[in-house]
Design an enzyme around this catalytic site. Sequence first.
Site, mmCIF file in Angstrom:
data_model
loop_
_atom_site.group_PDB
_atom_site.id
_atom_site.type_symbol
_atom_site.label_atom_id
_atom_site.label_comp_id
_atom_site.label_asym_id
_atom_site.label_seq_id
_atom_site.Cartn_x
_atom_site.Cartn_y
_atom_site.Cartn_z
ATOM 1 C CG ASP A 60 65.991 22.811 -10.304
ATOM 2 O OD1 ASP A 60 64.821 23.208 -10.112
ATOM 3 O OD2 ASP A 60 66.628 23.018 -11.349
ATOM 4 C CB ALA A 81 64.537 29.823 -7.485
ATOM 5 C CE1 TYR A 183 60.666 36.751 -15.223
ATOM 6 C CE2 TYR A 183 59.756 38.891 -15.786
ATOM 7 C CZ TYR A 183 60.490 38.090 -14.943
ATOM 8 O OH TYR A 183 61.059 38.627 -13.821
HETATM 9 C C1 UD1 Z 1 61.770 44.208 -19.063
HETATM 10 C C2 UD1 Z 1 60.764 43.547 -18.188
HETATM 11 C C3 UD1 Z 1 61.192 43.568 -16.739
HETATM 12 C C4 UD1 Z 1 62.605 43.068 -16.566
HETATM 13 C C5 UD1 Z 1 63.515 43.870 -17.502
HETATM 14 C C6 UD1 Z 1 64.969 43.415 -17.457
HETATM 15 C C7 UD1 Z 1 58.627 44.024 -19.299
HETATM 16 C C8 UD1 Z 1 57.402 44.875 -19.305
HETATM 17 N N1 UD1 Z 1 59.510 44.252 -18.320
HETATM 18 O O1 UD1 Z 1 61.701 45.565 -18.758
HETATM 19 O O2 UD1 Z 1 60.332 42.740 -15.987
HETATM 20 O O3 UD1 Z 1 62.994 43.259 -15.230
HETATM 21 O O4 UD1 Z 1 63.067 43.705 -18.842
HETATM 22 O O5 UD1 Z 1 65.082 42.099 -17.931
HETATM 23 O O6 UD1 Z 1 58.770 43.164 -20.118
HETATM 24 N N2 UD1 Z 1 66.412 49.833 -24.732
HETATM 25 C C9 UD1 Z 1 67.175 50.605 -25.624
HETATM 26 N N3 UD1 Z 1 68.381 50.121 -26.033
HETATM 27 C C10 UD1 Z 1 68.889 48.912 -25.621
HETATM 28 C C11 UD1 Z 1 68.124 48.128 -24.729
HETATM 29 C C12 UD1 Z 1 66.881 48.623 -24.310
HETATM 30 O O7 UD1 Z 1 66.760 51.683 -26.026
HETATM 31 O O8 UD1 Z 1 70.000 48.566 -26.037
HETATM 32 C C13 UD1 Z 1 65.114 50.365 -24.264
HETATM 33 C C14 UD1 Z 1 63.970 49.386 -24.468
HETATM 34 O O9 UD1 Z 1 63.444 49.503 -25.764
HETATM 35 C C15 UD1 Z 1 63.000 49.847 -23.392
HETATM 36 C C16 UD1 Z 1 63.920 50.358 -22.274
HETATM 37 O O10 UD1 Z 1 65.191 50.556 -22.876
HETATM 38 O O11 UD1 Z 1 62.220 50.903 -23.853
HETATM 39 C C17 UD1 Z 1 64.072 49.393 -21.104
HETATM 40 O O12 UD1 Z 1 64.410 48.103 -21.602
HETATM 41 P P1 UD1 Z 1 64.864 46.876 -20.650
HETATM 42 O O13 UD1 Z 1 65.985 47.306 -19.795
HETATM 43 O O14 UD1 Z 1 65.036 45.683 -21.513
HETATM 44 O O15 UD1 Z 1 63.674 46.659 -19.647
HETATM 45 P P2 UD1 Z 1 62.074 46.670 -19.782
HETATM 46 O O16 UD1 Z 1 61.655 46.324 -21.165
HETATM 47 O O17 UD1 Z 1 61.583 47.916 -19.164
#
Ligand code: UD1
Length: 372
Positions: A60, A81, A183
Amino acid sequence: MAQKVLITGGAGFLGSHLADELLARGYRVLVLDNLDPQVHGPQPKRPDYLDADVELIAGDVRDRGMVRHALRGVDAVYHFAAAVGVGQSMYEVVHYTDVNNRGTAVLLEALIEQPVERLVVASSMSLYGEGLYRTPTGALRTVGERTLDQLRRADWDWRAEDATPLAPVPTPESKAPALASVYALSKFDQERMCLMIGRAYHIPTVAMRFFNAYGPRQALSNPYTGVLAIFASRLLNANRPTIFEDGCQRRDFVSVYDIARACRLALETPAAAGEVFNVGSGNAYTVREIAQRIAYVLGREDLEPEITGKYRAGDIRHCFADIAKARSVLGFEPQVSIDAGLTELAAWLEGQAAVDRVAQASAELAARGLTV
Ligand code: UD1
């Protein structure tokens, strides 16, 4: 003798690809990784994908003795990490602060005693919050967080005071952070702490702000994985992807291979010292476009995405990278197109499903005493 590089968290998704990139360039690679069960499964072991030439210390980053031991004879350090779930960080506050903030602090105290020639820290686009916007008259604007009221009305986009729409533009490193999760706060802390201590103790340090990374080895067992892997898994299981909001939100999806290359350049470029870089593809796609493209590469265009109109609290609308600085200082040029990247991701995911079935089948055989 080749340079020896330590990657903390190097058994994970980004770190293991970086290890491959460095080994291919003749570096010796040592990894310190605690093989977190959320990523590596309930009985953590050295991942099969980790190159046999990687020396792995299972330990760790918060363990001082372990970190001191790992730093012996090391020329450069990548600090990857971290606990990485944005949503999870909002209830496991102690855990995220402990692993990310204190873990970095422990590493830095060890580096003060045993300095290296370069430190590269993994940061994140999440610290920007919303990306940068432009008004119809061309002025750049930052915006806050959308209100719950606005989201409930399905009023997804940002507008200026006079109701004219604001257009999203690529976000440069100079945009002020807008920290919306524990985060994001911890990532900002990590990069500031590293740059600060690096400067004070003459350890040339570089912070890399990764955008939405994708590629083989994404931790699928981790429920906090990104939208690309979620959509692909749904399609492979004959389910329609579900899209939040209207699907027109835009992101910068960057291949893990391009991230690994950018990180190597951060080690090899003297002028990178003390700087922060966006690492993205330089392209923005809407979530709808991404759903279509991944359905196409999987041959499942029949499974049309469901546009739910629901929303995730805390989601940003648009954020994509301005990579001009990485281009000019690091000589970074993304090489993996979205279609090539998605095709490879899909092939890997299919293999993953097969492996899971094999594991389950073998377990069943073993339970019935049919294997030795
Ligand atoms: C977030 C984090 C980023 C991290 C990433 C992956 C923020 C600003 N950024 O990014 O640091 O690297 O997560 O853990 O918090 N969506 C759908 N359907 C789904 C899943 C997601 O429509 O089933 C949409 C979400 O609403 C969003 C987009 O896809 O608008 C991207 O989502 P996601 O991949 O979770 O990443 P971020 O939110 O951009």
